[in-house]
Design an enzyme around this catalytic site. Structure first.
Site, PDB file in Angstrom:
ATOM      1  N   GLU A 237      95.969  19.318 -15.891  1.00  0.00           N
ATOM      2  CA  GLU A 237      95.895  19.957 -14.766  1.00  0.00           C
ATOM      3  C   GLU A 237      97.056  20.079 -14.141  1.00  0.00           C
ATOM      4  OE1 GLU A 237      93.131  17.704 -12.068  1.00  0.00           O
ATOM      5  OE2 GLU A 237      94.487  18.359 -10.238  1.00  0.00           O
TER       6      GLU A 237
ATOM      7  N   GLU B 175      98.639  21.359  -2.847  1.00  0.00           N
ATOM      8  CA  GLU B 175      97.685  20.480  -2.330  1.00  0.00           C
ATOM      9  C   GLU B 175      98.222  19.956  -0.621  1.00  0.00           C
ATOM     10  OE1 GLU B 175      95.071  17.646  -4.886  1.00  0.00           O
ATOM     11  OE2 GLU B 175      97.146  17.583  -5.652  1.00  0.00           O
TER      12      GLU B 175
END
Length: 267
Positions: free
Chosen positions: A145, A150
Site C-alpha cells: 500500500e 493522509e
C-alpha cells in the site's frame, strides 16, 4: 488551464496505451499523461473511471462512516471539482455517510507519477486520504500500500506519506513514513504527488519532496511495488487513527475537494 480527458484502452483493468493528444500540456518533465480526470462534467463521478467501496464494515480501521454509492450527497462533480462529502446522518449501523472512490477494475498502472490537486476537510474525526493499492491484492500488507496523503483532523495541517509492506507496516511498528506541515491545507488547494520508479518512491507537496522509500533490499517483503496499482480517494470518519481523539459532531458536513487527478508514465 484544465486538461481534457485522455482516451485510453484498458484490458483486465490495466491501461495499455493512450491516444489523446494532450501530452503537449504535460507539466511533468519527461513524463507522458496516460490517464486523468479533470472533473469537467457535473453530476455523479464518471462511471467509466471510478468504482466505489461501499458499506459500514469499518474497513479494518474501526471507521465510523457508511460509504455510499451513486449518491450525490456524498460524491459529486460540481464547478470543475470532485466533492467527497461526509455528513452526519444515520445509514444502517453508522452515524455518518461518506464516499470512497477507486479506479480498481477501471485503471491501474505500474511506475509513473500521480498528481492530485486537492483541498482537505477540517475538524476532529476527519480522515481524508489519497492512496494506492495493488490490483492483485491477495493479502494486506504483504502486497503493498502506498499512502500519498493522509490527514487526521485532530492533528490539523500535518500531512503524512507512508508505505505498508510485509516487512514494514504500522502493526509491527516498522512503518516507513514521514510528515510535512502546511498550515492552510483546508483553506487552499495543494498538489500531492508521488513519483514511482523501480528504484524508489518519492512523495511531494507542491514539488517539495518530504518522503522517500528506496528499493534497497530487492525483496518482495520490502518492495511489493513492482506490479500495477490503482488509485483511491476517500474521506473516512473516526477510526483507530482518525478518531483517536473522538469526533466533533459540530463540524459536519465536511468536504474533501479534488480539482484534478493526473497520472503520467515514463516516456
Amino acid at each position: 488551464m484544465k486538461l481534457q480527458p485522455v482516451a485510453h484502452l484498458i484490458i483486465g483493468g490495466i491501461l495499455l496505451f493512450s491516444v489523446a493528444g494532450c501530452a503537449s500540456n504535460n507539466p511533468v518533465s519527461g513524463k507522458k499523461l496516460i490517464w486523468s480526470d479533470e472533473f469537467n462534467e457535473r453530476g455523479l463521478p464518471d462511471a467509466t473511471k471510478w468504482n466505489y467501496d461501499t458499506g459500514g464494515s469499518g474497513f479494518g480501521n474501526e471507521e465510523a462512516q457508511f460509504y455510499t454509492k451513486d449518491r450525490l450527497e456524498n460524491a459529486r462533480v460540481e464547478n470543475g471539482k470532485l466533492i467527497i462529502e461526509a455528513r452526519k446522518e444515520t445509514r444502517e449501523n453508522r452515524k455518518y455517510t461518506s464516499a470512497r472512490l477507486l479506479t480498481k477494475g477501471k485503471f491501474s498502472f505500474q511506475y509513473g507519477t500521480v498528481e492530485v490537486r486537492a483541498k482537505l476537510p477540517k475538524g476532529r474525526g476527519t480522515w481524508p486520504a489519497i492512496w494506492m493499492m495493488s490490483e492483485d491484492m491477495k493479502k494486506w500488507p504483504d502486497d503493498g500500500e502506498l499512502d500519498i496523503m493522509e490527514h487526521v483532523g485532530y492533528h490539523q495541517g500535518y500531512i503524512h506519506a507512508s508505505v505498508h509492506t510485509k516487512k514494514y507496516n504500522h502493526i509491527m511498528q516498522t512503518q516507513k513514513t514521514d510528515t510535512l506541515f502546511l498550515k492552510d491545507v483546508s483553506e487552499k488547494f495543494h498538489v500531492y504527488k508521488a513519483d514511482w520508479s523501480p528504484e524508489k518512491i518519492d512523495v511531494y507537496i507542491d514539488n517539495q519532496k518530504f518522503f522517500t522509500y528506496e528499493n534497497k533490499e530487492k525483496s518482495y517483503g520490502a518492495w511489493p511495488f513492482d506490479k500495477p496499482y490503482y488509485l483511491i480517494l476517500n474521506l473516512a470518519i473516526g477510526g483507530m487513527w482518525g478518531g483517536k481523539e473522538g469526533i466533533d459532531d459540530s463540524i459536519f458536513p465536511q468536504k474533501f475537494e479534488i480539482d484534478y487527478v493526473r497520472v503520467y508514465q515514463n516516456k
